[in-house]
Write a protein that holds these residues in place. Structure first.
Motif, PDB file in Angstrom:
ATOM      1  N   ARG A 226       1.498   1.122   9.297  1.00 51.97           N
ATOM      2  CA  ARG A 226       2.358   0.124   8.870  1.00 51.97           C
ATOM      3  C   ARG A 226       3.338   0.877   7.917  1.00 51.97           C
ATOM      4  O   ARG A 226       2.948   1.533   6.912  1.00 51.97           O
ATOM      5  N   VAL A 227       4.377   0.202   7.886  1.00 53.68           N
ATOM      6  CA  VAL A 227       5.574   0.369   6.820  1.00 53.68           C
ATOM      7  C   VAL A 227       5.851  -0.990   6.016  1.00 53.68           C
ATOM      8  O   VAL A 227       6.213  -1.787   6.580  1.00 53.68           O
ATOM      9  N   ILE A 228       5.917  -0.676   4.800  1.00 56.27           N
ATOM     10  CA  ILE A 228       6.049  -1.965   3.887  1.00 56.27           C
ATOM     11  C   ILE A 228       7.276  -1.454   3.039  1.00 56.27           C
ATOM     12  O   ILE A 228       7.245  -0.540   2.372  1.00 56.27           O
ATOM     13  N   VAL A 229       8.329  -2.614   3.180  1.00 59.48           N
ATOM     14  CA  VAL A 229       9.625  -2.504   2.176  1.00 59.48           C
ATOM     15  C   VAL A 229       9.655  -3.800   1.370  1.00 59.48           C
ATOM     16  O   VAL A 229       9.658  -4.874   1.977  1.00 59.48           O
ATOM     17  N   LYS A 230       9.786  -3.575   0.133  1.00 59.15           N
ATOM     18  CA  LYS A 230       9.881  -4.652  -0.757  1.00 59.15           C
ATOM     19  C   LYS A 230      11.442  -4.653  -1.190  1.00 59.15           C
ATOM     20  O   LYS A 230      11.892  -3.532  -1.376  1.00 59.15           O
ATOM     21  N   THR A 231      11.707  -5.979  -1.577  1.00 58.27           N
ATOM     22  CA  THR A 231      12.954  -6.057  -2.311  1.00 58.27           C
ATOM     23  C   THR A 231      12.809  -6.993  -3.462  1.00 58.27           C
ATOM     24  O   THR A 231      11.365  -7.427  -3.617  1.00 58.27           O
ATOM     25  N   GLU A 232      13.786  -7.264  -4.036  1.00 55.91           N
ATOM     26  CA  GLU A 232      13.463  -8.074  -5.173  1.00 55.91           C
ATOM     27  C   GLU A 232      12.954  -9.682  -4.911  1.00 55.91           C
ATOM     28  O   GLU A 232      12.252 -10.325  -5.903  1.00 55.91           O
ATOM     29  N   ARG A 233      13.384  -9.890  -3.784  1.00 52.45           N
ATOM     30  CA  ARG A 233      12.895 -11.323  -3.328  1.00 52.45           C
ATOM     31  C   ARG A 233      12.017 -11.496  -2.162  1.00 52.45           C
ATOM     32  O   ARG A 233      11.866 -12.668  -1.556  1.00 52.45           O
ATOM     33  N   VAL A 361      10.163  11.449   6.734  1.00 46.97           N
ATOM     34  CA  VAL A 361       9.907  11.750   5.412  1.00 46.97           C
ATOM     35  C   VAL A 361       8.394  11.063   4.905  1.00 46.97           C
ATOM     36  O   VAL A 361       8.075  11.446   3.998  1.00 46.97           O
ATOM     37  N   MET A 362       8.004  10.282   5.813  1.00 50.14           N
ATOM     38  CA  MET A 362       6.599   9.853   5.894  1.00 50.14           C
ATOM     39  C   MET A 362       6.184   9.174   7.028  1.00 50.14           C
ATOM     40  O   MET A 362       7.133   9.089   8.091  1.00 50.14           O
ATOM     41  N   PRO A 363       5.129   8.966   7.414  1.00 51.49           N
ATOM     42  CA  PRO A 363       4.458   8.715   8.719  1.00 51.49           C
ATOM     43  C   PRO A 363       5.479   7.393   9.281  1.00 51.49           C
ATOM     44  O   PRO A 363       5.631   6.371   8.531  1.00 51.49           O
ATOM     45  N   ASN A 364       6.169   7.628  10.513  1.00 47.19           N
ATOM     46  CA  ASN A 364       6.825   6.253  10.835  1.00 47.19           C
ATOM     47  C   ASN A 364       8.129   6.067  10.208  1.00 47.19           C
ATOM     48  O   ASN A 364       8.670   4.788  10.595  1.00 47.19           O
ATOM     49  N   VAL A 365       8.671   6.823   9.392  1.00 50.69           N
ATOM     50  CA  VAL A 365       9.739   6.533   8.575  1.00 50.69           C
ATOM     51  C   VAL A 365      10.569   7.718   8.866  1.00 50.69           C
ATOM     52  O   VAL A 365      10.223   8.808   8.507  1.00 50.69           O
ATOM     53  N   ILE A 366      11.925   7.615   9.292  1.00 51.34           N
ATOM     54  CA  ILE A 366      12.903   8.638   9.324  1.00 51.34           C
ATOM     55  C   ILE A 366      13.888   8.267   8.487  1.00 51.34           C
ATOM     56  O   ILE A 366      14.455   7.162   8.396  1.00 51.34           O
ATOM     57  N   SER A 367      14.526   9.300   7.809  1.00 49.66           N
ATOM     58  CA  SER A 367      15.599   9.303   7.050  1.00 49.66           C
ATOM     59  C   SER A 367      16.705   9.928   7.657  1.00 49.66           C
ATOM     60  O   SER A 367      16.612  11.226   8.056  1.00 49.66           O
ATOM     61  N   ALA A 368      18.090   9.590   7.617  1.00 51.13           N
ATOM     62  CA  ALA A 368      19.012  10.294   8.209  1.00 51.13           C
ATOM     63  C   ALA A 368      20.361  10.065   7.526  1.00 51.13           C
ATOM     64  O   ALA A 368      20.498   9.035   6.831  1.00 51.13           O
TER      65      ALA A 368
END
Length: 432
Positions: A226-233, A361-368
């Protein structure tokens, strides 16, 4: 809800003529709370919004986050030139990767061009496309190189739209004797980048993408599938993620930050010019052979849009217009006192070899990113290729993943000063 034209981007300096020329710019909500989704996209420029549209069109559930407004970064503020091929010349790519790989990359770039033009027509996006582009030499010794390039494009890469121009024709088409030879490309042109950006966001939203502005991602982690992305809210829990921030990544993710360097580029827009000035009477866009490239074109209402001053730091100059006017006057002395109505800047993401940076750049995360000034065409298509990857076909994206893009030397502490010194040297050599 629509914004006032006096809105100032918090991440890019100046009010652009693009912003001032549009009648409306849709706003999108701020992310708040917690969501679970298939894909989370960080970055609402061409790459992110294109990926959002193509994923949503295939029924993939997704959340897209942007730290500011869509169009506040390079996608809404760039020079608007489509160009042909990759940012790195086909001949150079062939030397590094062999003909087959170089030809495949060139063909993908051509597909990217045709995809963008047909996408705009299909979705009724009036991006003000104007056909025709010139690349011109500011030094006489580059003429043979440009002539050879046009021949190689026709014979080896099956691109018949590029031809060489002698100095007299360059002067006639530009309305300036400042340059020597050059090439004329009838297979590409230029657009209004903000109109494309606005249309792309609208199309993605209509397809079902969940789009959020003013929602900066503060962290991204990947573990246990799983990928977890946090924002300020809030927080997003996803299966996969696309980082599509290009030059605006900051410290979000260290691998991308090591490979993609932000530099500032600045553009000025003059008052509309009448025919007596003789500037670009055919309406083509132009770039020149300087390492610190100058790029310019006419707008639909006759303004000269001129970009050329770059800064290899994150700082913003106090008076963009003064620097731009000085460069305009070098090419068009008759415009030395011309009024510049709008001046603005934005960050361009560059890589060491001027080739796109695409990595898991990390499992299941692609950067372009790292389009190096070639992003109008490539960034949109990269979003499409990412969507193909999510839906089961990674083959075409791998063409870019396998490019040899090293990290900038010096690490986080010294890379910016080292790059400043190197590029300042090239800028000096441009004048010799």
């Amino acid at each position: 809800m629509h914004q006032s034209q006096q809105y100032q981007s918090p991440i890019s300096p100046g009010l652009s003529w693009y912003e001032a020329s549009i009648s409306e710019r849709q706003q999108y909500p701020q992310f708040d709370g917690s969501q679970q989704t298939d894909v989370v996209i960080i970055g609402g420029g061409y790459t992110g919004l294109s990926a959002a549209y193509h994923l949503a069109a295939h029924g993939v559930d997704l959340v897209l986050l942007d730290e500011a407004r869509f169009g506040d970064g390079a996608s809404g503020r760039n020079g608007g030139q489509l160009n042909t091929g990759q940012r790195c010349g086909a001949e150079d790519l062939e030397k590094q990767y062999g003909f087959d790989h170089a030809k495949a990359l060139f063909d993908l770039a051509e597909e990217a061009k045709h995809h963008l033009l047909s996408f705009a027509v299909r979705h009724n996006i009036d991006m003000e496309y104007v056909q025709g582009h010139m690349s011109v030499t500011h030094k006489q010794r580059y003429e043979k190189q440009y002539q050879a390039h046009s021949e190689i494009m026709a014979t080896r890469y099956n691109y018949p739209h590029l031809r060489y121009m002698e100095r007299d024709e360059v002067a006639e088409k530009l309305g300036s004797k400042r340059y020597f030879g050059g090439t004329y490309d009838s297979g590409t042109g230029h657009i209004h980048p903000m109109k494309l950006l606005i249309g792309l966001a609208k199309t993605a939203a209509q397809a079902g993408a969940k789009l959020y502005e003013n929602s900066k991602a503060t962290s991204i982690t990947s573990s246990n599938g799983r990928v977890i992305v946090k924002t300020e809210r809030g927080i997003i829990n996803a299966e996969k993620a696309l980082i599509a921030v290009n030059a605006y990544g900051g410290n979000l993710e260290p691998v991308s930050a090591a490979h993609v360097m932000p530099i500032r580029s600045f553009i000025g827009a003059t008052v509309p010019l009448d025919t007596s000035y003789g500037v670009l009477s055919g309406g083509e866009s132009v770039d020149d052979s300087r390492f610190v490239v100058r790029y310019f074109r006419r707008s639909k209402d006759g303004r000269l849009l001129f970009g050329g001053r770059e800064a290899y730091t994150a700082d913003n100059p106090r008076d963009i217009a003064t620097h731009i006017r000085r460069q305009i006057a070098e090419i068009y002395p008759q415009l030395k006192d011309i009024e510049i109505t709008h001046s603005w800047g934005g960050s361009v993401g560059i890589t060491m070899p001027r080739q796109p940076f695409v990595r898991e750049v990390m499992p299941n995360v692609i950067s372009a990113g790292g389009y190096s000034g070639h992003g109008v065409m490539l960034a949109n298509f990269m979003g499409k290729l990412y969507a193909e990857t999510v839906t089961g076909n990674r083959e075409r994206l791998r063409r870019f993943e396998t490019l040899k893009v090293p990290a900038f030397p010096g690490g986080r502490t010294f890379r910016a000063p080292l790059l400043f010194l190197a590029l300042s040297w090239f800028a000096m050599m441009d004048r010799i």
